[in-house]
Design a protein around this motif. Structure first.
Motif, PDB file in Angstrom:
ATOM      1  N   ALA A   1      -4.433   0.590 -31.472  1.00  0.00           N
ATOM      2  CA  ALA A   1      -5.831   0.478 -31.889  1.00  0.00           C
ATOM      3  C   ALA A   1      -6.555   1.770 -31.543  1.00  0.00           C
ATOM      4  CB  ALA A   1      -6.479  -0.711 -31.206  1.00  0.00           C
ATOM      5  N   ASP A   2      -7.716   1.928 -32.131  1.00  0.00           N
ATOM      6  CA  ASP A   2      -8.543   3.110 -31.879  1.00  0.00           C
ATOM      7  C   ASP A   2      -9.641   2.769 -30.882  1.00  0.00           C
ATOM      8  OD1 ASP A   2      -7.188   4.818 -33.615  1.00  0.00           O
ATOM      9  OD2 ASP A   2      -8.129   3.861 -35.333  1.00  0.00           O
ATOM     10  N   PRO A   3     -10.286   3.716 -30.265  1.00  0.00           N
ATOM     11  CA  PRO A   3      -9.874   5.114 -30.178  1.00  0.00           C
ATOM     12  C   PRO A   3      -8.633   5.251 -29.276  1.00  0.00           C
ATOM     13  CG  PRO A   3     -12.036   4.761 -29.110  1.00  0.00           C
ATOM     14  CD  PRO A   3     -11.546   3.441 -29.556  1.00  0.00           C
TER      15      PRO A   3
ATOM     16  N   ARG B   1      -7.053   4.321 -24.794  1.00  0.00           N
ATOM     17  CA  ARG B   1      -6.245   3.101 -24.665  1.00  0.00           C
ATOM     18  C   ARG B   1      -5.559   2.988 -23.302  1.00  0.00           C
ATOM     19  NH1 ARG B   1      -7.630  -1.271 -27.539  1.00  0.00           N
ATOM     20  NH2 ARG B   1      -9.106  -0.311 -28.962  1.00  0.00           N
TER      21      ARG B   1
END
Lengths: 222, 307
Positions: free
Chosen positions: B166-168, B172
């Protein structure tokens, strides 16, 4: 400002039922700026209603009147002289205005012509966007000036969920991920290390969770 | 505080952990849970029981966990913040501990928009990070969030999920760091198909030393068909399925695609096992629980350790 949407015409007609004498009340504040309940919109809705009932061959009377505000008693009081001539007040203000009018005229039917939606800003002409949920305990200093409660679909306080993709929210590809905005802004401010701080469990008593809120400023009271 | 969790015991002994999942039925039939449980008996060290996953109403995770526990399995109670406030969450944590459930997975939960009741109101009184803190406080300090003393602490091993895709992307690992700081002891990741990107995330995790404080279980999901691979790429938020993989599935005759999906899954597990910092595998065989044993065996992860 408070942003709203005008209700669909058929819903308004259905709501009015058999009431044929209508005092249509606009408001000169937020709903004027977002183009749903000011003098102009009062004129448009009044015309729609007149045409509707004329086409149906029925008598109908609507009085157009726009108040400076519907959230202050002294303005609401300005229609006291002729409110008795109508079956119903159809208010085009936000939910606060509709209720305050109803409180002022206890024996009069008061109906909403607008769905009140959010506290937001004007992005461009004709486009508004939500920014605040009025939680009563602002944490914008910790999140780069972007509110995770209002702008994350899950109101997550400690970072984006697993559905943030390409800067957009999993709920709607047109909606920015609030946490992407926070991270971008913290990065620009050179404050990305602030993301490492854990925002503790929120005390929602400052929000609606403790019941309807009231604020008293003794220094301003007469 | 040490718990009776089988996962914690394997982690402590330096072993490699294997977990899987059991999705409760959309009805009150306990036999379905038992049948799925039978497929997983002796094959994995812990079984996640999902909590109304994808926001579709199902039998409660707690009830399905109790059924599995009664069969002698090691359930992992999934708990999402979407549907319950802090009162209900803490109450269910106590209930889980009282039923002998040793593991919990703290999640924010899929948004209700994706489920069968998109008209519903979500709760999100607290988030997954704060849920982790809540369980730790209840267990280690013996106190409710409100501050009152708990008589009979819930002794539960605490887990969470993380999506490396997943972003950003750059935060993470930091996000996992916050979970570990909150008290998270094991992590199950989103399904991994892009091993290169996963290894970059894993590197960031190891750079922060998080793999030493928290067992990282790499998530895998076998694909049943090329259609499923395509669907996951296009429609599942936060899922990273490389084109090469979709091509490989498409290039396989339809009747052989399920088998190829299993092959890919086993190959992935073998590569993930070699990755520094990975301490286990989490197999999410969605409505395909009967294949887990085959995958575990083919990957050379059988038999499971006795602890």
């Amino acid at each position: 400002m408070i942003v709203g949407n005008r209700k669909e015409f058929q819903e308004i007609v259905g709501m009015l039922g058999s009431n044929r004498r209508v005092l249509l009340l606009g408001c000169n504040e937020c709903v004027t700026v977002c183009g749903v309940g000011g003098e102009k919109e009062v004129g448009v809705l009044a015309s729609e209603l007149r045409i509707h009932w004329k086409t149906a061959g029925e008598t109908f009377e609507v009085k157009e009147h726009t108040l400076e505000r519907q959230c202050d008693y002294e303005y609401i009081d300005q229609v006291r002289g002729f409110v008795g001539d109508y079956d119903v007040i159809l208010s085009m203000a936000c939910g606060a205005g509709v209720q305050y009018v109803a409180e002022a005229y206890k024996t009069k039917l008061v109906m909403p012509a607008v769905n009140t939606t959010f506290l937001g800003v004007t992005l461009e002409q004709g486009v508004w966007s939500e920014r605040c949920q009025g939680c009563g305990a602002c944490i914008l200093d910790m999140t780069g000036g972007v509110c995770p409660i209002a702008r994350c679909a899950k109101s997550l306080m400690n970072g984006p969920c697993g559905g943030s993709s390409g800067g957009k929210c999993e709920v709607d590809k047109e909606v920015d991920c609030g946490w992407q905005l926070i991270i971008d802004r913290l990065t620009e401010l050179g404050q990305l290390d602030r993301y490492e701080d854990i925002i503790p469990v929120k005390d929602w008593r400052s929000s609606r969770e403790a019941g309807p809120r009231k604020r008293i400023r003794e220094d301003l009271r007469l | 505080m040490k718990t009776n969790s089988k996962i914690e015991k394997i982690w402590d002994s330096g072993g490699f952990i294997v977990t899987s999942e059991c999705g409760p039925p959309r009805g009150a039939d306990a036999e379905i849970v038992r049948k799925k449980g039978e497929y997983l008996r002796g094959v994995v060290d812990g079984v996640n029981v999902t909590d109304n996953q994808t926001s579709v109403v199902r039998m409660s995770s707690l009830s399905a966990c109790a059924i599995l526990k009664g069969m002698g399995l090691e359930p992992i109670l999934q708990m999402v913040c979407r549907d319950r406030n802090r009162i209900a969450l803490q109450s269910d944590i106590l209930g889980a501990a009282a039923l002998g459930i040793n593991n919990m997975l703290c999640l924010s939960g899929d948004h209700q928009k994706f489920g069968d009741h998109p008209q519903g109101k979500n709760v999100y009184d607290i988030d997954s990070m704060q849920l982790i803190q809540t369980v730790r406080q209840m267990r280690d300090e013996g106190k409710f969030l409100g501050g009152d003393e708990i008589k009979g602490k819930p002794v539960i091993f605490i887990g969470a999920a993380e999506n490396p895709f997943a972003d950003p992307f750059e935060i993470r690992a930091a996000r996992l760091g916050k979970k570990v700081k909150s008290g998270c002891q094991f992590i199950q990741t989103q399904c991994i198909y892009n091993l290169e990107k996963f290894s970059r995330w894993m590197q960031m995790v190891c750079d922060r030393g998080l793999h030493e404080k928290c067992a990282i279980l790499a998530g895998v999901t076998p694909m049943k068909s090329a259609g499923m691979a395509n669907y996951m790429k296009k429609n599942v938020p936060g899922m990273d399925v490389p084109d090469a993989l979709i091509e490989r599935m498409k290039g396989t005759p339809k009747e052989k695609q399920a088998e190829e999906g299993i092959n890919i899954c086993v190959e992935s597990i073998q590569q993930l096992r070699e990755m520094p910092g990975v301490r286990g595998i989490h197999i999410m065989a969605i409505e395909w629980e009967e294949k887990v044993a085959e995958i575990v065996k083919a990957a050379g992860l059988f038999p499971r350790p006795e602890v």
